[in-house]
Design a protein around this motif. Structure first.
Motif, PDB file in Angstrom:
ATOM      1  N   PRO A 187      19.373  11.174  -5.540  1.00 59.00           N
ATOM      2  CA  PRO A 187      20.043  11.635  -4.456  1.00 59.00           C
ATOM      3  C   PRO A 187      19.930  11.181  -2.829  1.00 59.00           C
ATOM      4  CG  PRO A 187      18.771  13.853  -5.223  1.00 59.00           C
ATOM      5  CD  PRO A 187      18.860  12.483  -6.013  1.00 59.00           C
ATOM      6  N   GLU A 188      18.496  10.826  -2.841  1.00 55.62           N
ATOM      7  CA  GLU A 188      18.239  10.316  -1.476  1.00 55.62           C
ATOM      8  C   GLU A 188      18.523   8.861  -1.282  1.00 55.62           C
ATOM      9  OE1 GLU A 188      14.444  10.437  -3.988  1.00 55.62           O
ATOM     10  OE2 GLU A 188      16.200  11.630  -3.570  1.00 55.62           O
ATOM     11  N   GLN A 189      18.802   8.281  -2.454  1.00 58.74           N
ATOM     12  CA  GLN A 189      19.130   6.816  -2.268  1.00 58.74           C
ATOM     13  C   GLN A 189      20.670   6.510  -2.623  1.00 58.74           C
ATOM     14  OE1 GLN A 189      16.858   4.729  -5.236  1.00 58.74           O
ATOM     15  NE2 GLN A 189      14.996   5.533  -4.806  1.00 58.74           N
ATOM     16  N   LEU A 190      21.485   7.523  -2.679  1.00 60.67           N
ATOM     17  CA  LEU A 190      23.016   7.647  -3.283  1.00 60.67           C
ATOM     18  C   LEU A 190      23.663   6.852  -2.003  1.00 60.67           C
ATOM     19  CD1 LEU A 190      25.173   8.167  -4.934  1.00 60.67           C
ATOM     20  CD2 LEU A 190      25.570  10.185  -3.759  1.00 60.67           C
ATOM     21  N   ASP A 191      23.319   7.035  -0.889  1.00 66.37           N
ATOM     22  CA  ASP A 191      24.097   6.256   0.370  1.00 66.37           C
ATOM     23  C   ASP A 191      23.618   5.106   0.407  1.00 66.37           C
ATOM     24  OD1 ASP A 191      25.890   8.396   1.041  1.00 66.37           O
ATOM     25  OD2 ASP A 191      24.405   9.120   2.756  1.00 66.37           O
ATOM     26  N   GLU A 192      22.539   4.867   0.309  1.00 64.80           N
ATOM     27  CA  GLU A 192      21.889   3.369   0.389  1.00 64.80           C
ATOM     28  C   GLU A 192      22.544   2.381  -0.683  1.00 64.80           C
ATOM     29  OE1 GLU A 192      17.614   0.752  -0.322  1.00 64.80           O
ATOM     30  OE2 GLU A 192      17.468   2.881  -0.204  1.00 64.80           O
ATOM     31  N   VAL A 193      22.594   2.929  -1.823  1.00 65.36           N
ATOM     32  CA  VAL A 193      23.259   2.153  -3.015  1.00 65.36           C
ATOM     33  C   VAL A 193      24.702   1.865  -3.002  1.00 65.36           C
ATOM     34  CG1 VAL A 193      23.543   2.106  -5.538  1.00 65.36           C
ATOM     35  CG2 VAL A 193      21.295   2.839  -4.576  1.00 65.36           C
ATOM     36  N   VAL A 194      25.503   3.157  -2.423  1.00 61.41           N
ATOM     37  CA  VAL A 194      26.752   3.032  -2.409  1.00 61.41           C
ATOM     38  C   VAL A 194      27.274   1.942  -1.283  1.00 61.41           C
ATOM     39  CG1 VAL A 194      28.821   4.524  -1.812  1.00 61.41           C
ATOM     40  CG2 VAL A 194      27.300   5.343  -3.619  1.00 61.41           C
ATOM     41  N   TYR A 195      26.724   2.154  -0.137  1.00 61.83           N
ATOM     42  CA  TYR A 195      27.256   1.269   1.022  1.00 61.83           C
ATOM     43  C   TYR A 195      26.639  -0.061   0.906  1.00 61.83           C
ATOM     44  CZ  TYR A 195      29.441   5.510   2.612  1.00 61.83           C
ATOM     45  OH  TYR A 195      30.352   6.770   2.982  1.00 61.83           O
ATOM     46  N   ALA A 196      25.505  -0.439   0.193  1.00 67.66           N
ATOM     47  CA  ALA A 196      25.253  -1.788   0.044  1.00 67.66           C
ATOM     48  C   ALA A 196      26.143  -2.487  -0.806  1.00 67.66           C
ATOM     49  CB  ALA A 196      23.671  -1.906  -0.689  1.00 67.66           C
ATOM     50  N   LEU A 197      26.631  -1.578  -1.984  1.00 64.78           N
ATOM     51  CA  LEU A 197      27.712  -2.239  -2.870  1.00 64.78           C
ATOM     52  C   LEU A 197      28.911  -2.221  -2.158  1.00 64.78           C
ATOM     53  CD1 LEU A 197      28.785  -2.825  -5.456  1.00 64.78           C
ATOM     54  CD2 LEU A 197      29.313  -0.404  -6.096  1.00 64.78           C
ATOM     55  N   ALA A 198      29.383  -1.246  -1.266  1.00 68.44           N
ATOM     56  CA  ALA A 198      30.507  -1.609  -0.596  1.00 68.44           C
ATOM     57  C   ALA A 198      30.563  -2.697   0.388  1.00 68.44           C
ATOM     58  CB  ALA A 198      30.754  -0.187   0.454  1.00 68.44           C
ATOM     59  N   ASP A 199      29.464  -2.946   1.177  1.00 66.43           N
ATOM     60  CA  ASP A 199      29.253  -3.871   2.118  1.00 66.43           C
ATOM     61  C   ASP A 199      29.498  -5.372   1.354  1.00 66.43           C
ATOM     62  OD1 ASP A 199      29.230  -2.171   4.181  1.00 66.43           O
ATOM     63  OD2 ASP A 199      26.838  -2.275   4.261  1.00 66.43           O
ATOM     64  N   LYS A 200      28.943  -5.232   0.052  1.00 67.18           N
ATOM     65  CA  LYS A 200      28.956  -6.662  -0.517  1.00 67.18           C
ATOM     66  C   LYS A 200      30.291  -6.948  -0.869  1.00 67.18           C
ATOM     67  CE  LYS A 200      27.124  -8.507  -4.817  1.00 67.18           C
ATOM     68  NZ  LYS A 200      26.503  -8.583  -6.105  1.00 67.18           N
ATOM     69  N   LEU A 201      31.068  -5.788  -1.523  1.00 63.57           N
ATOM     70  CA  LEU A 201      32.649  -6.242  -1.717  1.00 63.57           C
ATOM     71  C   LEU A 201      33.288  -6.592  -0.206  1.00 63.57           C
ATOM     72  CD1 LEU A 201      33.134  -3.454  -4.307  1.00 63.57           C
ATOM     73  CD2 LEU A 201      32.522  -5.806  -4.756  1.00 63.57           C
ATOM     74  N   ALA A 202      33.077  -5.780   0.726  1.00 65.54           N
ATOM     75  CA  ALA A 202      33.841  -5.779   1.968  1.00 65.54           C
ATOM     76  C   ALA A 202      33.515  -7.123   2.630  1.00 65.54           C
ATOM     77  CB  ALA A 202      33.490  -4.848   2.858  1.00 65.54           C
ATOM     78  N   ASN A 203      32.532  -7.885   2.284  1.00 64.24           N
ATOM     79  CA  ASN A 203      32.219  -9.146   2.791  1.00 64.24           C
ATOM     80  C   ASN A 203      32.530 -10.299   1.883  1.00 64.24           C
ATOM     81  OD1 ASN A 203      31.379  -8.381   5.500  1.00 64.24           O
ATOM     82  ND2 ASN A 203      29.430  -7.784   4.438  1.00 64.24           N
ATOM     83  N   GLY A 204      32.911  -9.874   0.581  1.00 64.34           N
ATOM     84  CA  GLY A 204      33.200 -10.964  -0.423  1.00 64.34           C
ATOM     85  C   GLY A 204      34.725 -11.497  -0.271  1.00 64.34           C
ATOM     86  N   PRO A 205      34.984 -12.389  -1.145  1.00 62.70           N
ATOM     87  CA  PRO A 205      36.224 -12.849  -1.068  1.00 62.70           C
ATOM     88  C   PRO A 205      37.419 -11.889  -1.538  1.00 62.70           C
ATOM     89  CG  PRO A 205      35.305 -13.508  -3.203  1.00 62.70           C
ATOM     90  CD  PRO A 205      34.452 -12.708  -2.291  1.00 62.70           C
ATOM     91  N   THR A 206      38.191 -11.467  -0.307  1.00 66.08           N
ATOM     92  CA  THR A 206      38.944 -10.276  -0.715  1.00 66.08           C
ATOM     93  C   THR A 206      40.117 -10.580  -1.617  1.00 66.08           C
ATOM     94  OG1 THR A 206      38.503  -9.574   1.664  1.00 66.08           O
ATOM     95  CG2 THR A 206      40.696  -8.739   0.665  1.00 66.08           C
ATOM     96  N   HIS A 207      40.599 -11.717  -1.511  1.00 64.95           N
ATOM     97  CA  HIS A 207      41.778 -12.062  -2.195  1.00 64.95           C
ATOM     98  C   HIS A 207      41.579 -12.169  -3.762  1.00 64.95           C
ATOM     99  CE1 HIS A 207      44.505 -12.599   1.092  1.00 64.95           C
ATOM    100  NE2 HIS A 207      43.869 -13.376   1.441  1.00 64.95           N
ATOM    101  N   ALA A 208      40.437 -12.504  -4.080  1.00 65.19           N
ATOM    102  CA  ALA A 208      39.863 -12.702  -5.530  1.00 65.19           C
ATOM    103  C   ALA A 208      39.390 -11.418  -6.052  1.00 65.19           C
ATOM    104  CB  ALA A 208      38.298 -13.611  -5.588  1.00 65.19           C
ATOM    105  N   LEU A 209      38.930 -10.608  -5.042  1.00 67.40           N
ATOM    106  CA  LEU A 209      38.482  -9.146  -5.574  1.00 67.40           C
ATOM    107  C   LEU A 209      39.634  -8.471  -5.915  1.00 67.40           C
ATOM    108  CD1 LEU A 209      35.604  -8.444  -2.962  1.00 67.40           C
ATOM    109  CD2 LEU A 209      35.394  -8.602  -5.320  1.00 67.40           C
TER     110      LEU A 209
END
Length: 262
Positions: A187-209
């Motif tokens: 549980p203490e790692q939930l935010d770290e993992v979720v928002y690392a994933l969210a940032d990776k997608l947000a900074n990725g190729p939006t149209h391709a995603l």
């Protein structure tokens, strides 16, 4: 654009929009929360500042699903039930139809409709303390709000029937093992993992995603279009049974229900 919501909270983190279900103590589907879930993803679709959604629950639960008090209160009102169940159609279609990726941050138990909403997300990360289940049958109901559709898609028909018919709870780690969700973390790692994933997608190729999500969901959307109204109709039929009323009564009284098959 989200200022009029009452049961959903919003927080921006760059291109990542966090939507938090907020109906304490367990984020059950009150009329307000159920209604807002039925149109929030249409608003997200036209939000130019959002590229990725994180969906989560306030406090110790993701969502405990249906509001048992509300179920019992409205068990004899077919007009109200018809309006309530029609909104379920919009929840499912809007989540599958949204081009932007949705990450479920499963911070606690996800039950019934809560489990369905989590599984309709594109990626799922759960706390190790979370559990997931669809206890519709235990409440004398058919799993018609999307559960009977999405569980077989995730784990196959045999496993889906087991968990839908028994209502058995899965721990987060068990859910990962059978492919129901993607990942579980302390549980203490939930935010770290979720928002690392969210940032990776947000900074990725939006149209391709977005195009890839659309491609993957094309078949799901065609399949759900063919069954979901029938699934919701079958659940609504079970709402009016004596077994459902007995299950709701027994749940609130913390007793074991006595079903009569009627």
């Amino acid at each position: 654009m989200y200022e009029n919501y009452e049961s959903l909270k919003f927080e921006r983190r760059g291109k990542v929009l966090t939507i938090t279900m907020d109906n304490p103590p367990m984020n059950s589907a009150s009329v307000s929360l159920h209604t807002e879930l039925s149109y929030v993803f249409y608003d997200v679709a036209r939000d130019p500042e959002c590229s990725v959604v994180v969906l989560t629950g306030e406090g110790r639960a993701f969502s405990a699903g249906g509001d048992i008090n509300l179920m019992l209160e409205r068990a004899e009102d077919p007009h109200w039930q018809s309006k309530y169940f029609r909104r379920g159609n919009f929840i499912i279609h809007s989540m599958l139809g949204l081009e932007k990726p949705i990450i479920a941050r499963i911070n606690g138990h996800a039950m019934g409709l809560g489990a369905t909403v989590a599984l309709l997300c594109d990626l799922t990360v759960a706390s190790e303390k979370a559990k997931i289940a669809d206890p519709h049958v235990a409440m004398g109901l058919s799993a018609g709000d999307g559960g009977a559709f999405i569980w077989p898609q995730m784990v196959g028909f045999a496993r889906a029937k087991w968990f839908l018919l028994t209502g058995e709870h899965l721990t987060a780690s068990e859910a990962v093992e059978i492919g129901l969700i993607n990942k579980c973390v302390p549980p203490e790692q939930l935010d770290e993992v979720v928002y690392a994933l969210a940032d990776k997608l947000a900074n990725g190729p939006t149209h391709a995603l977005n195009a890839t999500k659309r491609s993957v969901n094309m078949l799901l959307r065609r399949q759900v279009e063919g069954v979901i109204e029938a699934h919701l109709g079958l659940e609504m039929l079970t709402v009016f049974t004596e077994d459902h009323k007995e299950a709701a009564r027994a749940f609130l009284a913390k007793e074991t229900p006595v079903f009569k098959g009627c």
